[in-house]
Design a protein around this motif. Structure first.
Motif, mmCIF file in Angstrom:
data_model
loop_
_atom_site.group_PDB
_atom_site.id
_atom_site.type_symbol
_atom_site.label_atom_id
_atom_site.label_comp_id
_atom_site.label_asym_id
_atom_site.label_seq_id
_atom_site.Cartn_x
_atom_site.Cartn_y
_atom_site.Cartn_z
ATOM 1 N N SER A 1 72.093 37.828 46.340
ATOM 2 C CA SER A 1 73.375 37.464 45.726
ATOM 3 C C SER A 1 73.640 35.981 45.936
ATOM 4 O O SER A 1 72.928 35.319 46.695
ATOM 5 N N THR A 2 74.648 35.483 45.225
ATOM 6 C CA THR A 2 75.137 34.139 45.502
ATOM 7 C C THR A 2 76.045 34.259 46.720
ATOM 8 O O THR A 2 77.146 34.800 46.634
ATOM 9 N N PHE A 3 75.556 33.756 47.839
ATOM 10 C CA PHE A 3 76.219 34.035 49.115
ATOM 11 C C PHE A 3 77.673 33.609 49.112
ATOM 12 O O PHE A 3 78.540 34.336 49.603
ATOM 13 N N SER A 4 77.947 32.446 48.552
ATOM 14 C CA SER A 4 79.319 31.940 48.585
ATOM 15 C C SER A 4 80.279 32.818 47.784
ATOM 16 O O SER A 4 81.485 32.779 47.991
ATOM 17 N N SER A 5 79.752 33.615 46.878
ATOM 18 C CA SER A 5 80.584 34.497 46.051
ATOM 19 C C SER A 5 80.598 35.931 46.552
ATOM 20 O O SER A 5 81.141 36.813 45.888
ATOM 21 N N THR A 6 79.989 36.135 47.701
ATOM 22 C CA THR A 6 79.861 37.491 48.232
ATOM 23 C C THR A 6 80.866 37.696 49.354
ATOM 24 O O THR A 6 80.899 36.923 50.311
ATOM 25 N N VAL A 7 81.665 38.737 49.223
ATOM 26 C CA VAL A 7 82.601 39.099 50.277
ATOM 27 C C VAL A 7 81.856 39.972 51.285
ATOM 28 O O VAL A 7 81.258 40.988 50.917
ATOM 29 N N ILE A 8 81.858 39.568 52.536
ATOM 30 C CA ILE A 8 81.165 40.307 53.593
ATOM 31 C C ILE A 8 82.180 40.722 54.650
ATOM 32 O O ILE A 8 82.972 39.915 55.116
ATOM 33 N N GLU A 9 82.110 41.981 55.020
ATOM 34 C CA GLU A 9 82.973 42.500 56.073
ATOM 35 C C GLU A 9 82.135 43.346 57.025
ATOM 36 O O GLU A 9 81.047 43.790 56.687
ATOM 37 N N TRP A 10 82.683 43.551 58.196
ATOM 38 C CA TRP A 10 82.053 44.424 59.183
ATOM 39 C C TRP A 10 82.922 45.666 59.376
ATOM 40 O O TRP A 10 84.146 45.561 59.525
ATOM 41 N N TYR A 11 82.259 46.818 59.385
ATOM 42 C CA TYR A 11 82.904 48.096 59.672
ATOM 43 C C TYR A 11 82.185 48.737 60.857
ATOM 44 O O TYR A 11 81.077 48.338 61.217
ATOM 45 N N ARG A 12 82.823 49.741 61.417
ATOM 46 C CA ARG A 12 82.164 50.522 62.454
ATOM 47 C C ARG A 12 82.578 51.982 62.325
ATOM 48 O O ARG A 12 83.633 52.298 61.786
#
Length: 105
Positions: free
Chosen positions: A27-38
Protein backbone atom coordinates in the motif's frame (compact mmCIF):
# COMPACT_ATOMS: atom_id res chain seq x y z
CA UNK A 1 -3.02 -6.66 -1.46
CA UNK A 2 -1.89 -5.16 1.82
CA UNK A 3 0.23 -7.42 3.98
CA UNK A 4 0.90 -6.87 7.67
CA UNK A 5 3.55 -8.76 9.59
CA UNK A 6 3.81 -8.31 13.35
CA UNK A 7 6.91 -9.08 15.38
CA UNK A 8 8.29 -8.49 18.85
CA UNK A 9 5.92 -10.45 21.04
CA UNK A 10 7.05 -12.76 23.80
CA UNK A 11 7.12 -13.42 27.51
CA UNK A 12 7.92 -10.60 29.91
CA UNK A 13 7.63 -10.11 33.65
CA UNK A 14 5.17 -7.64 35.13
CA UNK A 15 6.62 -4.14 35.07
CA UNK A 16 8.70 -4.88 31.99
CA UNK A 17 8.52 -3.50 28.46
CA UNK A 18 8.04 -4.84 24.97
CA UNK A 19 8.09 -3.19 21.57
CA UNK A 20 5.93 -4.66 18.85
CA UNK A 21 6.43 -3.80 15.21
CA UNK A 22 4.07 -4.05 12.24
CA UNK A 23 5.69 -4.14 8.81
CA UNK A 24 3.34 -2.90 6.10
CA UNK A 25 3.59 -3.73 2.40
CA UNK A 26 1.35 -3.49 -0.64
CA UNK A 27 0.00 0.00 0.00
CA UNK A 28 0.92 3.66 -0.05
CA UNK A 29 2.07 3.81 3.54
CA UNK A 30 1.26 7.45 4.11
CA UNK A 31 -2.35 6.78 3.06
CA UNK A 32 -2.74 3.71 5.20
CA UNK A 33 -4.43 3.91 8.58
CA UNK A 34 -2.72 1.52 11.00
CA UNK A 35 -4.00 0.61 14.43
CA UNK A 36 -3.16 -1.95 17.06
CA UNK A 37 -5.75 -4.24 18.64
CA UNK A 38 -5.49 -7.00 21.18
CA UNK A 39 -7.57 -9.99 22.17
CA UNK A 40 -7.25 -11.72 25.50
CA UNK A 41 -8.57 -15.27 26.03
CA UNK A 42 -12.33 -15.23 26.38
CA UNK A 43 -12.60 -11.51 25.62
CA UNK A 44 -13.50 -9.43 22.61
CA UNK A 45 -10.86 -7.80 20.46
CA UNK A 46 -10.20 -4.24 21.60
CA UNK A 47 -8.42 -1.20 20.26
CA UNK A 48 -5.09 -0.70 22.00
CA UNK A 49 -4.83 2.97 21.16
CA UNK A 50 -7.71 3.62 23.50
CA UNK A 51 -5.72 2.12 26.35
CA UNK A 52 -2.98 4.74 26.44
CA UNK A 53 -4.11 6.07 29.82
CA UNK A 54 -1.06 7.01 31.80
CA UNK A 55 1.13 6.73 28.73
CA UNK A 56 1.91 3.04 29.13
CA UNK A 57 1.33 2.34 25.43
CA UNK A 58 2.72 4.53 22.65
CA UNK A 59 2.18 4.06 18.93
CA UNK A 60 4.65 5.46 16.42
CA UNK A 61 5.04 5.37 12.64
CA UNK A 62 8.29 5.17 10.67
CA UNK A 63 7.51 6.33 7.14
CA UNK A 64 10.97 5.41 5.92
CA UNK A 65 10.65 1.79 7.05
CA UNK A 66 6.87 1.40 6.51
CA UNK A 67 6.44 0.22 10.06
CA UNK A 68 4.16 1.08 12.94
CA UNK A 69 5.49 0.25 16.38
CA UNK A 70 3.69 -0.24 19.68
CA UNK A 71 5.86 0.50 22.69
CA UNK A 72 4.43 -1.05 25.83
CA UNK A 73 5.81 -0.13 29.24
CA UNK A 74 4.95 -1.09 32.82
CA UNK A 75 3.24 -4.22 31.55
CA UNK A 76 0.68 -5.98 33.71
CA UNK A 77 -0.55 -9.58 33.65
CA UNK A 78 -3.89 -8.31 32.32
CA UNK A 79 -2.05 -7.07 29.23
CA UNK A 80 -1.58 -10.70 28.22
CA UNK A 81 -3.20 -11.11 24.81
CA UNK A 82 -2.63 -11.66 21.13
CA UNK A 83 -1.78 -8.29 19.61
CA UNK A 84 -2.90 -7.57 16.06
CA UNK A 85 -1.94 -4.96 13.52
CA UNK A 86 -4.93 -3.59 11.59
CA UNK A 87 -4.92 -1.51 8.40
CA UNK A 88 -7.50 0.45 6.45
CA UNK A 89 -6.56 1.25 2.88
CA UNK A 90 -8.49 1.83 -0.33
CA UNK A 91 -11.79 1.10 1.38
CA UNK A 92 -10.66 -2.27 2.65
CA UNK A 93 -9.58 -3.60 6.04
CA UNK A 94 -6.68 -5.94 6.69
CA UNK A 95 -5.44 -7.86 9.72
CA UNK A 96 -2.05 -9.24 10.57
CA UNK A 97 -1.61 -12.75 11.92
CA UNK A 98 -1.09 -11.53 15.48
CA UNK A 99 1.74 -11.85 17.97
CA UNK A 100 1.41 -13.28 21.46
CA UNK A 101 2.33 -11.15 24.47
CA UNK A 102 2.42 -12.91 27.82
CA UNK A 103 3.04 -10.97 31.03
CA UNK A 104 3.92 -13.07 34.06
CA UNK A 105 3.24 -11.92 37.61
Amino acid sequence: QVQLVESGGGLVQAGGSLRLSCAVSGSTFSSTVIEWYRQAPGKERELVAGLSRGGRFTISRDNAKNTVDLQMNSLKPEDTAVYYCFARYGGYAYWGQGTQVTVSS
